[in-house]
Design a protein around this motif. Structure first.
Motif, PDB file in Angstrom:
ATOM      1  N   MET A  48       0.949  -1.055   0.068  1.00 45.24           N
ATOM      2  CA  MET A  48      -0.083  -0.106   0.065  1.00 45.24           C
ATOM      3  C   MET A  48       0.733   1.399   0.032  1.00 45.24           C
ATOM      4  O   MET A  48       0.754   2.247  -0.836  1.00 45.24           O
ATOM      5  CB  MET A  48      -0.813  -0.046   1.219  1.00 45.24           C
ATOM      6  N   ILE A  49       1.572   1.440   1.176  1.00 46.40           N
ATOM      7  CA  ILE A  49       2.630   2.632   1.311  1.00 46.40           C
ATOM      8  C   ILE A  49       3.977   2.103   1.270  1.00 46.40           C
ATOM      9  O   ILE A  49       4.051   1.070   1.729  1.00 46.40           O
ATOM     10  CB  ILE A  49       2.253   3.763   2.159  1.00 46.40           C
ATOM     11  N   THR A  50       4.986   2.940   1.190  1.00 48.68           N
ATOM     12  CA  THR A  50       6.261   2.532   1.476  1.00 48.68           C
ATOM     13  C   THR A  50       6.986   3.661   2.191  1.00 48.68           C
ATOM     14  O   THR A  50       6.600   4.879   2.186  1.00 48.68           O
ATOM     15  CB  THR A  50       7.082   2.945  -0.029  1.00 48.68           C
ATOM     16  N   ILE A  51       7.738   3.014   3.288  1.00 45.37           N
ATOM     17  CA  ILE A  51       8.385   3.686   4.204  1.00 45.37           C
ATOM     18  C   ILE A  51       9.871   3.400   3.966  1.00 45.37           C
ATOM     19  O   ILE A  51      10.223   2.401   4.249  1.00 45.37           O
ATOM     20  CB  ILE A  51       8.044   3.681   5.747  1.00 45.37           C
ATOM     21  N   THR A  52      10.656   4.538   3.628  1.00 44.75           N
ATOM     22  CA  THR A  52      11.800   4.333   3.312  1.00 44.75           C
ATOM     23  C   THR A  52      12.811   4.061   4.592  1.00 44.75           C
ATOM     24  O   THR A  52      12.342   4.278   5.936  1.00 44.75           O
ATOM     25  CB  THR A  52      12.568   5.256   2.626  1.00 44.75           C
ATOM     26  N   PRO A  53      13.953   3.256   4.613  1.00 45.24           N
ATOM     27  CA  PRO A  53      14.686   2.913   5.968  1.00 45.24           C
ATOM     28  C   PRO A  53      15.029   4.147   6.694  1.00 45.24           C
ATOM     29  O   PRO A  53      14.982   4.351   7.862  1.00 45.24           O
ATOM     30  CB  PRO A  53      15.975   2.113   5.392  1.00 45.24           C
ATOM     31  N   THR A  54      15.316   5.397   6.156  1.00 44.12           N
ATOM     32  CA  THR A  54      15.673   6.347   6.809  1.00 44.12           C
ATOM     33  C   THR A  54      14.528   6.963   7.551  1.00 44.12           C
ATOM     34  O   THR A  54      14.308   7.523   8.792  1.00 44.12           O
ATOM     35  CB  THR A  54      16.283   7.775   5.644  1.00 44.12           C
ATOM     36  N   ALA A  55      13.297   7.068   6.778  1.00 43.58           N
ATOM     37  CA  ALA A  55      12.178   7.557   7.290  1.00 43.58           C
ATOM     38  C   ALA A  55      11.660   6.768   8.538  1.00 43.58           C
ATOM     39  O   ALA A  55      11.201   7.056   9.575  1.00 43.58           O
ATOM     40  CB  ALA A  55      10.990   7.575   6.344  1.00 43.58           C
ATOM     41  N   ALA A  56      11.811   5.299   8.402  1.00 39.66           N
ATOM     42  CA  ALA A  56      11.305   4.395   9.456  1.00 39.66           C
ATOM     43  C   ALA A  56      12.382   4.542  10.817  1.00 39.66           C
ATOM     44  O   ALA A  56      11.725   4.473  11.764  1.00 39.66           O
ATOM     45  CB  ALA A  56      11.412   2.918   8.914  1.00 39.66           C
ATOM     46  N   ALA A  57      13.528   4.633  10.410  1.00 42.57           N
ATOM     47  CA  ALA A  57      14.210   5.039  11.452  1.00 42.57           C
ATOM     48  C   ALA A  57      13.975   6.226  12.202  1.00 42.57           C
ATOM     49  O   ALA A  57      13.914   6.282  13.720  1.00 42.57           O
ATOM     50  CB  ALA A  57      15.744   4.961  11.088  1.00 42.57           C
ATOM     51  N   ARG A  58      13.748   7.303  11.529  1.00 41.70           N
ATOM     52  CA  ARG A  58      13.389   8.645  12.353  1.00 41.70           C
ATOM     53  C   ARG A  58      11.899   8.209  12.968  1.00 41.70           C
ATOM     54  O   ARG A  58      11.744   9.093  14.144  1.00 41.70           O
ATOM     55  CB  ARG A  58      13.286   9.654  11.295  1.00 41.70           C
ATOM     56  N   LEU A  59      11.130   7.851  12.358  1.00 40.58           N
ATOM     57  CA  LEU A  59       9.774   7.600  12.844  1.00 40.58           C
ATOM     58  C   LEU A  59       9.798   6.802  14.318  1.00 40.58           C
ATOM     59  O   LEU A  59       9.285   7.006  15.210  1.00 40.58           O
ATOM     60  CB  LEU A  59       8.890   7.088  11.979  1.00 40.58           C
ATOM     61  N   GLN A 100      -8.075   3.579   7.567  1.00 40.70           N
ATOM     62  CA  GLN A 100      -9.404   2.981   7.335  1.00 40.70           C
ATOM     63  C   GLN A 100      -9.622   2.367   5.774  1.00 40.70           C
ATOM     64  O   GLN A 100      -8.797   2.815   5.081  1.00 40.70           O
ATOM     65  CB  GLN A 100     -10.330   4.203   7.512  1.00 40.70           C
ATOM     66  N   THR A 101     -10.496   1.398   5.802  1.00 44.03           N
ATOM     67  CA  THR A 101     -10.838   0.910   4.372  1.00 44.03           C
ATOM     68  C   THR A 101     -11.081   1.981   3.059  1.00 44.03           C
ATOM     69  O   THR A 101     -10.465   1.871   2.235  1.00 44.03           O
ATOM     70  CB  THR A 101     -11.974  -0.193   4.339  1.00 44.03           C
ATOM     71  N   TYR A 102     -11.614   2.881   3.674  1.00 49.29           N
ATOM     72  CA  TYR A 102     -11.987   3.762   2.563  1.00 49.29           C
ATOM     73  C   TYR A 102     -10.657   4.760   2.208  1.00 49.29           C
ATOM     74  O   TYR A 102     -11.014   5.588   1.182  1.00 49.29           O
ATOM     75  CB  TYR A 102     -13.291   4.767   3.087  1.00 49.29           C
ATOM     76  N   GLU A 103      -9.647   4.814   2.953  1.00 51.69           N
ATOM     77  CA  GLU A 103      -8.733   5.592   2.629  1.00 51.69           C
ATOM     78  C   GLU A 103      -7.579   4.703   1.603  1.00 51.69           C
ATOM     79  O   GLU A 103      -6.764   5.389   0.997  1.00 51.69           O
ATOM     80  CB  GLU A 103      -7.823   5.796   3.747  1.00 51.69           C
ATOM     81  N   ILE A 104      -7.931   3.733   1.346  1.00 55.52           N
ATOM     82  CA  ILE A 104      -6.982   2.948   0.452  1.00 55.52           C
ATOM     83  C   ILE A 104      -6.578   3.441  -0.881  1.00 55.52           C
ATOM     84  O   ILE A 104      -5.368   3.669  -1.151  1.00 55.52           O
ATOM     85  CB  ILE A 104      -7.420   1.475   0.374  1.00 55.52           C
ATOM     86  N   ASP A 105      -7.503   3.927  -1.655  1.00 52.91           N
ATOM     87  CA  ASP A 105      -7.316   4.455  -2.966  1.00 52.91           C
ATOM     88  C   ASP A 105      -6.406   5.882  -2.609  1.00 52.91           C
ATOM     89  O   ASP A 105      -5.638   5.901  -3.445  1.00 52.91           O
ATOM     90  CB  ASP A 105      -8.793   4.900  -3.558  1.00 52.91           C
ATOM     91  N   LYS A 106      -6.611   6.609  -1.664  1.00 52.11           N
ATOM     92  CA  LYS A 106      -5.853   7.869  -1.562  1.00 52.11           C
ATOM     93  C   LYS A 106      -4.558   7.656  -1.085  1.00 52.11           C
ATOM     94  O   LYS A 106      -3.700   8.597  -1.432  1.00 52.11           O
ATOM     95  CB  LYS A 106      -6.638   8.584  -0.468  1.00 52.11           C
ATOM     96  N   LEU A 107      -4.325   6.418  -0.323  1.00 56.79           N
ATOM     97  CA  LEU A 107      -2.929   6.349   0.150  1.00 56.79           C
ATOM     98  C   LEU A 107      -2.043   5.366  -0.692  1.00 56.79           C
ATOM     99  O   LEU A 107      -1.024   5.430  -0.688  1.00 56.79           O
ATOM    100  CB  LEU A 107      -2.974   5.661   1.410  1.00 56.79           C
ATOM    101  N   SER A 108      -2.831   4.469  -1.504  1.00 60.28           N
ATOM    102  CA  SER A 108      -1.871   3.606  -2.214  1.00 60.28           C
ATOM    103  C   SER A 108      -0.984   4.161  -3.284  1.00 60.28           C
ATOM    104  O   SER A 108      -1.089   4.990  -3.991  1.00 60.28           O
ATOM    105  CB  SER A 108      -3.055   2.671  -2.982  1.00 60.28           C
ATOM    106  N   GLY A 109       0.471   3.642  -3.014  1.00 58.84           N
ATOM    107  CA  GLY A 109       1.544   4.070  -3.811  1.00 58.84           C
ATOM    108  C   GLY A 109       2.245   5.261  -3.109  1.00 58.84           C
ATOM    109  O   GLY A 109       3.347   5.783  -3.644  1.00 58.84           O
TER     110      GLY A 109
END
Length: 102
Positions: A1-12, A65-74
């Motif tokens: 669905m979404i991608t979180i880069t390694p740098t972003a994941a470490a900061r989060l 939420q399920t209804y957000e999938i289209d807005k978030l995908s990619g």
């Protein structure tokens, strides 16, 4: 669905770990529609809400939420290691026929 880069994941992960209730926290992308129907995003560190789906991405809990999938995908979340600032990219193009962009 979404991608979180390694740098972003470490900061989060670092930001979440600083919270006293870190084990209950994850992120949510807050979507705002621009005047021309495109989206802008911000990141919220939060607990799950009722009816949320919970997915672990790059070690980070992601609530949506399920209804957000289209807005978030990619969507891709990245972070500049020098500044610690996040960038959120979504492949949906800006509306080119919008009078607000001219």
């Amino acid at each position: 669905m979404i991608t979180i880069t390694p740098t972003a994941a470490a900061r989060l992960a670092q930001m979440i770990a600083e919270e006293s209730d870190a084990e209950q926290l994850g992120i949510r992308l807050v979507t705002t529609t621009t005047g021309c129907g495109s989206y802008t995003y911000s990141i919220a560190i939060t607990e799950a809400e009722n009816q949320d789906l919970d997915q672990e991405i790059s070690g980070i809990r992601f609530f949506y939420q399920t209804y957000e999938i289209d807005k978030l995908s990619g969507t891709v979340i990245d972070c500049d290691p020098a500044t610690g600032r996040f960038s959120i990219f979504h492949p949906r193009p800006m509306q080119t026929h919008c009078s607000l962009t001219h």
